[in-house]
Enzyme design. Sequence first.
Site, PDB file in Angstrom:
ATOM      1  N   ARG A   1      12.766 135.637 -87.602  1.00 23.36           N
ATOM      2  CA  ARG A   1      13.174 137.221 -87.965  1.00 23.36           C
ATOM      3  C   ARG A   1      12.118 137.653 -87.233  1.00 23.36           C
ATOM      4  NH1 ARG A   1       9.301 139.254 -91.572  1.00 23.36           N
ATOM      5  NH2 ARG A   1       9.156 137.358 -92.741  1.00 23.36           N
TER       6      ARG A   1
ATOM      7  N   HIS B   1       9.245 141.302 -93.295  1.00 22.32           N
ATOM      8  CA  HIS B   1      10.083 141.523 -94.112  1.00 22.32           C
ATOM      9  C   HIS B   1      10.987 142.280 -94.657  1.00 22.32           C
ATOM     10  CE1 HIS B   1      11.344 139.117 -97.940  1.00 22.32           C
ATOM     11  NE2 HIS B   1      10.348 139.636 -98.046  1.00 22.32           N
TER      12      HIS B   1
ATOM     13  N   TYR C   1       0.300 137.808 -89.866  1.00 26.59           N
ATOM     14  CA  TYR C   1      -0.141 136.483 -90.985  1.00 26.59           C
ATOM     15  C   TYR C   1       0.807 135.735 -89.373  1.00 26.59           C
ATOM     16  CZ  TYR C   1       4.249 138.382 -91.716  1.00 26.59           C
ATOM     17  OH  TYR C   1       6.141 138.807 -92.324  1.00 26.59           O
TER      18      TYR C   1
END
Length: 393
Positions: free
Chosen positions: A284, A288, A297
Amino acid sequence: MGVQVTESNTDFGPDLGEVFGPSHADGGPELVQLLTPEGERVEHPDFSFDLDDEAIKGFYRDMVLTRRIDTEATALQRHGELGIWAQLLGQEAAQIGSGRALAPQDFVFPTYREHGVAWCRDVDPLRLLGLFRGVDQGGWDPNDGNFGLYTIVIGAQTLHAVGYAMGMQRDGVVGTGDPERDAAVVAYFGDGASSQGDVNESFIFAASYNAPVVFFCQNNQWAISEPIERQSRIPLYQRALGFGFPGVRVDGNDVLACYAVTKAALQRAHEGSGPTFVEAYTYRMGAHTTTDDPTRYRLSEDLEHWKLKDPIARVHAYLTRNGLVDEAFFAEVEEEAERLGEHLRAGCKALPEPDPLSIFDHVYVDQTPELAAQKEGFAAYLASFEGHKEGAR
């Protein structure tokens, strides 16, 4: 409630069973790839791409337009026109490859990110924007493209998919030998959803009843902020064998391989050989959702590494290095993308507000007396506000 394991679960079928079966967990080729990041065609011992270069040009167009849908929707959310948007940046090959492998009679159960699959099923992207704008109450006709409604509850759609697939068995549209009749289901989900109980329960029922379902997992390596290595000690596709059906890992950035593997998995389902787990190993590259900040992160160098595996760039490289297209082709695709962007920007803002009573119209095929009474009561409630307004004047 117990389930009965049938003997057919342990039979992966003739040739395809061997392809999808234990060989992939016992030292066989782990990652199915047919087109390298540099745009070179390669062979695989078990899977092959059986379409021509015109189809590959079509895949390129599909992926470019799908990315444009994603880009425009993200911009619309940033401008306050959408409440939220789930990005698919980097996952175009997994979705277009698998989406184009579907037969017209197959049915799709998506998550909330399958914009490319929706494109393959001829769902107007404005219908997707309506959901995220809050003006569509989720009542579209699933027969329109055999594409189910987006599912926000993580993993719930896999149980829906297995139930629908079992219904196909009872309708006699599985294993007939008629390619225009035999049908199957594809359930899409991500690596994070694979940790949900619903998904594992769906595996049990699919295996027990030999249901014609393909579990298509887009492993983009991040369940929001949780990396895949914290979710599973083994590659996800190997989990399938523990439930009694085969699994395979495919290069999720390779549109040719995703098409070939999904086509083979659907063939197993169509002929009555049962479920298959497909793990599309991808990344990805976006967030998100538009409420997420992935820089908190994950490492920027990981993103740069995966940009070199961009699914669109590798098809672009294949087409150019083999002299299959000229610059006019790419220009035409870009012009079409511009028109699509204009359509989405203007169309999104013009989407009408829904009639509050329409929420009752798509619950059942035949409205029940109880639902009719509820609708009547809600209509009276809404009318009381109109009366209050008139009295205030």
